[in-house]
Scaffold this motif. Structure first.
Motif: not given
Length: 340
Positions: A119-122, A132-135
């Protein structure tokens, strides 16, 4: 203004009127109120439950109760941009990126069916433009920064697997994921024990100091205000009763309502306090408002004109941060000097 006033307001609301409608009733939740906050500054909006604090702050962002129709008028600007004229798409983008919100109930913002980390990564991918990797790295970093132990493990946990304090920290991490410029904390310590409350407040203060972002604290907790706030706006029945620096409002309050709030807090301003005093009566029914001062029916100093004329906010004192009060009765009775 405050020590940060040279920056100018980053979020500013003026003359805001918000009417909420259901099939059976209409309520004037906010009535000509306003506030501002500058980068690096913490503004506390204080008042009893139902005073309009959350509606005034989040209403211009479209974050209002479900199931009600809304009539919203006035001016609201974020970084100089007119919020109220924005399209739903632009407002959604602003709400997700420019503003971060720490909600009173973390479960209202965290999806219980999804793991916390994704949820945080999105959020970081959508609003901060990360891969996606950075997130994923950013999400783990945010969990760690928010004081969650073993963030790699917590990344793959569901909300129900965390304690109340850890959930609130995850909520803070989610609010920071888009790298906001304004952080709105809506009763962030409700339902937490005293130790965890202190930790959450310290975390918010640390984030504000490190990132230089503007913070708006919505609360009825005077202790939290004394810890975090540079300035305070006291709201009563949808109107601002008093506003000024935290020092002025907390140590030299003028409005009877502000004085009543502080008197209801044990041992707040004096080590020798002997007890607390409740404000008599109850707030007015905002579906059936009368003219005049909203606090008149509860005020021990009420005069006839209080029931017929709405008192304007008047500047008192000569401090660098304007101290404004909407009570001509106290100003006159105590010989308080006013300024244009």
């Amino acid at each position: 203004m405050s020590r940060h006033s040279q920056n100018g307001p980053i979020y500013e609301v003026e003359g805001l009127v918000i009417d909420l409608y259901t099939p059976t009733v209409s309520v004037r939740a906010v009535d000509g109120a306003g506030f501002y906050v500058a980068p690096g500054e913490t503004l506390a909006i204080v008042g009893e439950s139902g005073s309009g604090k959350t509606v005034m702050t989040l209403g211009p962002l479209g974050l209002l109760p479900e199931g009600v129709a809304v009539d919203l008028r006035g001016t609201a600007r974020a970084d100089g941009k007119d919020i109220l004229s924005m399209s739903p798409t632009d407002l959604s983008r602003l709400r997700g990126g420019f503003f971060g919100v720490i909600f009173q109930d973390p479960m209202s913002a965290l999806n219980p069916m999804l793991k916390i980390g994704p949820q945080l990564a999105e959020q970081a991918r959508r609003f901060a433009g990360l891969s996606a990797t950075e997130a994923r790295k950013e999400a783990v970093s945010l969990l760690a920064r928010s004081g969650i132990p073993d963030p790699e493990d917590r990344y793959d946990r569901y909300p129900h697997e965390l304690s109340g304090g850890m959930l609130q920290r995850a909520m803070i991490a989610l609010a920071l994921a888009a790298r906001p410029r304004v952080l709105i904390a809506d009763e962030p310590t409700t339902a937490l024990d005293a130790t965890v409350q202190a930790q959450i407040l310290a975390l918010i203060r640390q984030i504000q100091k490190e990132d230089g972002i503007a913070v708006i604290l919505i609360t009825h907790d005077i202790g939290a205000v004394s810890v975090l706030a540079d300035r305070v706006a006291v709201l009563y029945a949808g109107q601002v009763a008093e506003e000024g620096s935290a020092i002025d409002v907390l140590t030299a309050p003028v409005h009877p309502y502000t004085r009543g709030l502080l008197a209801s807090v044990p041992d707040f301003r004096s080590d020798n306090a002997t007890g607390t005093k409740e404000i008599p009566g109850i707030p007015p029914n905002q579906a059936q408002l009368e003219p005049g001062c909203r606090f008149a029916d509860r005020c021990e100093l009420v005069q006839p004109q209080c029931r017929t004329h709405r008192p304007p906010l008047v500047k008192v004192g000569a401090g660098s941060v304007p101290h404004r009060v909407a009570c001509p009765v106290v100003i006159a009775a105590e010989g308080i000097v006013t300024h244009d």
